[in-house]
Scaffold this motif. Structure first.
Motif, PDB file in Angstrom:
ATOM      1  N   GLU A  34      -1.684  -6.029   8.107  1.00 20.07           N
ATOM      2  CA  GLU A  34      -2.216  -5.292   9.491  1.00 20.07           C
ATOM      3  C   GLU A  34      -2.784  -3.945   8.830  1.00 20.07           C
ATOM      4  OE1 GLU A  34       0.630  -5.003  12.264  1.00 20.07           O
ATOM      5  OE2 GLU A  34       1.015  -6.999  12.679  1.00 20.07           O
ATOM      6  N   LYS A  35      -3.701  -3.479   9.625  1.00 23.40           N
ATOM      7  CA  LYS A  35      -4.009  -2.024   9.019  1.00 23.40           C
ATOM      8  C   LYS A  35      -3.066  -1.055   9.653  1.00 23.40           C
ATOM      9  CE  LYS A  35      -8.354  -2.550  10.743  1.00 23.40           C
ATOM     10  NZ  LYS A  35      -9.718  -2.073  10.924  1.00 23.40           N
ATOM     11  N   SER A  36      -2.563  -0.298   8.656  1.00 24.35           N
ATOM     12  CA  SER A  36      -1.589   0.802   9.111  1.00 24.35           C
ATOM     13  C   SER A  36      -1.405   1.842   7.858  1.00 24.35           C
ATOM     14  CB  SER A  36      -0.251   0.342   9.547  1.00 24.35           C
ATOM     15  OG  SER A  36       0.605   0.138   8.386  1.00 24.35           O
ATOM     16  N   GLU A  37      -0.889   2.943   8.407  1.00 23.62           N
ATOM     17  CA  GLU A  37      -0.816   3.917   7.278  1.00 23.62           C
ATOM     18  C   GLU A  37       0.410   3.472   6.261  1.00 23.62           C
ATOM     19  OE1 GLU A  37      -2.392   6.881   6.388  1.00 23.62           O
ATOM     20  OE2 GLU A  37      -3.652   6.259   7.720  1.00 23.62           O
ATOM     21  N   ALA A  38       1.436   2.867   6.967  1.00 23.43           N
ATOM     22  CA  ALA A  38       2.502   2.331   6.213  1.00 23.43           C
ATOM     23  C   ALA A  38       2.187   1.354   5.027  1.00 23.43           C
ATOM     24  CB  ALA A  38       3.677   1.796   7.259  1.00 23.43           C
ATOM     25  N   ASN A  39       1.503   0.194   5.630  1.00 20.95           N
ATOM     26  CA  ASN A  39       0.681  -0.597   4.755  1.00 20.95           C
ATOM     27  C   ASN A  39      -0.322  -0.217   3.534  1.00 20.95           C
ATOM     28  OD1 ASN A  39       2.154  -2.929   5.511  1.00 20.95           O
ATOM     29  ND2 ASN A  39       0.654  -3.571   7.099  1.00 20.95           N
ATOM     30  N   LEU A  40      -1.025   0.839   3.902  1.00 19.61           N
ATOM     31  CA  LEU A  40      -1.832   1.496   3.026  1.00 19.61           C
ATOM     32  C   LEU A  40      -1.130   2.121   1.823  1.00 19.61           C
ATOM     33  CD1 LEU A  40      -4.952   1.936   2.529  1.00 19.61           C
ATOM     34  CD2 LEU A  40      -5.043   3.925   4.092  1.00 19.61           C
ATOM     35  N   ARG A  41      -0.080   2.669   2.165  1.00 20.96           N
ATOM     36  CA  ARG A  41       0.841   3.261   1.061  1.00 20.96           C
ATOM     37  C   ARG A  41       1.599   2.284   0.431  1.00 20.96           C
ATOM     38  NH1 ARG A  41       2.577   6.591   5.434  1.00 20.96           N
ATOM     39  NH2 ARG A  41       4.540   5.430   5.830  1.00 20.96           N
ATOM     40  N   LEU A  42       1.688   0.890   1.026  1.00 22.97           N
ATOM     41  CA  LEU A  42       2.351   0.029   0.479  1.00 22.97           C
ATOM     42  C   LEU A  42       1.367  -0.717  -0.788  1.00 22.97           C
ATOM     43  CD1 LEU A  42       4.581  -2.135  -0.196  1.00 22.97           C
ATOM     44  CD2 LEU A  42       3.461  -3.524   1.967  1.00 22.97           C
ATOM     45  N   LEU A  43       0.271  -0.897  -0.230  1.00 27.04           N
ATOM     46  CA  LEU A  43      -0.999  -1.289  -1.184  1.00 27.04           C
ATOM     47  C   LEU A  43      -1.355  -0.608  -2.254  1.00 27.04           C
ATOM     48  CD1 LEU A  43      -3.514  -3.219   1.448  1.00 27.04           C
ATOM     49  CD2 LEU A  43      -1.516  -4.163   0.277  1.00 27.04           C
ATOM     50  N   SER A  44      -1.196   0.642  -1.997  1.00 27.70           N
ATOM     51  CA  SER A  44      -1.625   1.733  -2.904  1.00 27.70           C
ATOM     52  C   SER A  44      -0.435   1.768  -4.197  1.00 27.70           C
ATOM     53  CB  SER A  44      -1.822   3.239  -2.430  1.00 27.70           C
ATOM     54  OG  SER A  44      -2.120   3.998  -3.295  1.00 27.70           O
ATOM     55  N   SER A  45       0.696   1.574  -3.653  1.00 30.21           N
ATOM     56  CA  SER A  45       1.961   1.668  -4.566  1.00 30.21           C
ATOM     57  C   SER A  45       1.794   0.283  -5.821  1.00 30.21           C
ATOM     58  CB  SER A  45       3.033   1.904  -3.656  1.00 30.21           C
ATOM     59  OG  SER A  45       4.287   1.584  -4.724  1.00 30.21           O
ATOM     60  N   GLN A  46       1.433  -0.947  -4.770  1.00 31.79           N
ATOM     61  CA  GLN A  46       1.462  -2.215  -5.589  1.00 31.79           C
ATOM     62  C   GLN A  46       0.286  -2.071  -6.556  1.00 31.79           C
ATOM     63  OE1 GLN A  46       1.284  -4.654  -2.378  1.00 31.79           O
ATOM     64  NE2 GLN A  46       3.706  -5.359  -2.531  1.00 31.79           N
ATOM     65  N   LEU A  47      -1.036  -1.507  -6.096  1.00 31.52           N
ATOM     66  CA  LEU A  47      -1.965  -1.518  -6.956  1.00 31.52           C
ATOM     67  C   LEU A  47      -1.879  -0.655  -8.022  1.00 31.52           C
ATOM     68  CD1 LEU A  47      -4.619  -1.781  -4.042  1.00 31.52           C
ATOM     69  CD2 LEU A  47      -4.223  -3.496  -5.834  1.00 31.52           C
ATOM     70  N   GLY A  48      -1.209   0.574  -7.935  1.00 29.38           N
ATOM     71  CA  GLY A  48      -0.842   1.455  -8.895  1.00 29.38           C
ATOM     72  C   GLY A  48       0.107   0.753 -10.003  1.00 29.38           C
ATOM     73  N   HIS A  49       0.997   0.060  -9.427  1.00 23.82           N
ATOM     74  CA  HIS A  49       1.814  -0.729 -10.593  1.00 23.82           C
ATOM     75  C   HIS A  49       0.849  -1.852 -11.187  1.00 23.82           C
ATOM     76  CE1 HIS A  49       5.089  -3.005 -12.229  1.00 23.82           C
ATOM     77  NE2 HIS A  49       4.741  -4.088 -11.882  1.00 23.82           N
ATOM     78  N   LEU A  50      -0.115  -2.462 -10.562  1.00 25.53           N
ATOM     79  CA  LEU A  50      -0.651  -3.436 -11.048  1.00 25.53           C
ATOM     80  C   LEU A  50      -1.689  -2.945 -12.254  1.00 25.53           C
ATOM     81  CD1 LEU A  50      -1.495  -6.617 -11.042  1.00 25.53           C
ATOM     82  CD2 LEU A  50      -3.301  -6.065  -9.109  1.00 25.53           C
ATOM     83  N   HIS A  51      -2.308  -1.578 -12.061  1.00 26.16           N
ATOM     84  CA  HIS A  51      -2.994  -1.140 -13.004  1.00 26.16           C
ATOM     85  C   HIS A  51      -2.234  -0.834 -14.250  1.00 26.16           C
ATOM     86  CE1 HIS A  51      -6.626  -0.651 -10.729  1.00 26.16           C
ATOM     87  NE2 HIS A  51      -6.095  -0.022  -9.657  1.00 26.16           N
ATOM     88  N   ARG A  52      -0.952  -0.465 -13.952  1.00 25.02           N
ATOM     89  CA  ARG A  52      -0.215  -0.242 -15.367  1.00 25.02           C
ATOM     90  C   ARG A  52       0.181  -1.340 -16.137  1.00 25.02           C
ATOM     91  NH1 ARG A  52       1.518   3.310 -11.018  1.00 25.02           N
ATOM     92  NH2 ARG A  52       3.336   2.296 -10.645  1.00 25.02           N
TER      93      ARG A  52
END
Length: 218
Positions: A105-123
């Motif tokens: 779902e689109k939400s600020e909480a999920n946007l933060r979650l995805l950003s965190s997960q993608l940041g880990h993926l980039h590393r």
């Protein structure tokens, strides 16, 4: 890049960041109408293994400025969509645009979650994607990285994408936060079967293009 960017700008930016790209591939397709229920087992089986047919286009770099891509979208037949393909031929060898189709779902909480997960993926060692962007779509988000990956790194990338799905022991928390299904696992399955994926860049149902809502650092 600014957060005023849309999906067309992201494609143009991809070309700027990867001067070796001579052409990009696109799919045109018509989405299958959503069904609320599957009454019979055979109908469910058909739905599970259904793959939306598409026509493929290969467009040279010289035709892919913003105006050229907008023209491609404007020339679509009624009800059709335009999607950017992940596979690119570079000097005779396949390379891939790292991309992800999310379903949460689109939400600020999920946007933060995805950003965190993608940041880990980039590393993760070897994924030199140059960061990327999250785009808001009709119901969820798309992700597209800025740099290409060779086949072996891209295959590993898709494997790590599947690991973004919440593990069983966190299903209750994921359910409460509206993130029970984070990635579109069926999309990932088709990506692995077909040796490449695609994400829509043409307009949402409201007539607007998917827009960038988050920059993800490398």
């Amino acid at each position: 890049m600014s957060q005023a960017m849309d999906s067309i700008d992201v494609v143009v930016d991809l070309l700027k960041n990867n001067p070796e790209i001579a052409a990009l591939g696109f799919n045109t397709y018509k989405p299958r109408p959503a069904r609320q229920t599957c009454g019979q087992l055979e109908e469910l089986r058909e739905t599970i293994f259904h793959h939306v047919p598409n026509d493929q286009l290969l467009i040279p770099r010289s035709s892919l400025d913003r105006e050229g891509i907008l023209r491609l979208c404007a020339e679509l037949s009624p009800g059709s969509r335009l999607a950017l393909r992940s596979e690119i031929q570079v000097s005779g060898a396949p390379k891939f645009i790292p991309m992800i189709d999310f379903i949460c779902e689109k939400s600020e909480a999920n946007l933060r979650l995805l950003s965190s997960q993608l940041g880990h993926l980039h590393r993760i060692d070897g994924f030199n994607t140059g960061g990327g962007v999250l785009l808001e779509t009709d119901n969820s988000y798309h992700y597209q990285a800025r740099r290409l990956l060779p086949l072996d790194k891209w295959t590993s990338f898709i494997g790590h994408v599947l690991l973004l799905h919440p593990p069983a022991e966190h299903r209750e928390l994921a359910h409460r936060t509206g993130a029970l299904s984070v990635i579109d696992v069926r999309w990932a399955g088709h990506v692995l079967i077909g040796g490449g994926g695609a994400l829509r860049i043409s307009q949402n149902f409201d007539g607007k293009f998917p827009r960038v809502v988050k920059q993800v650092a490398a």
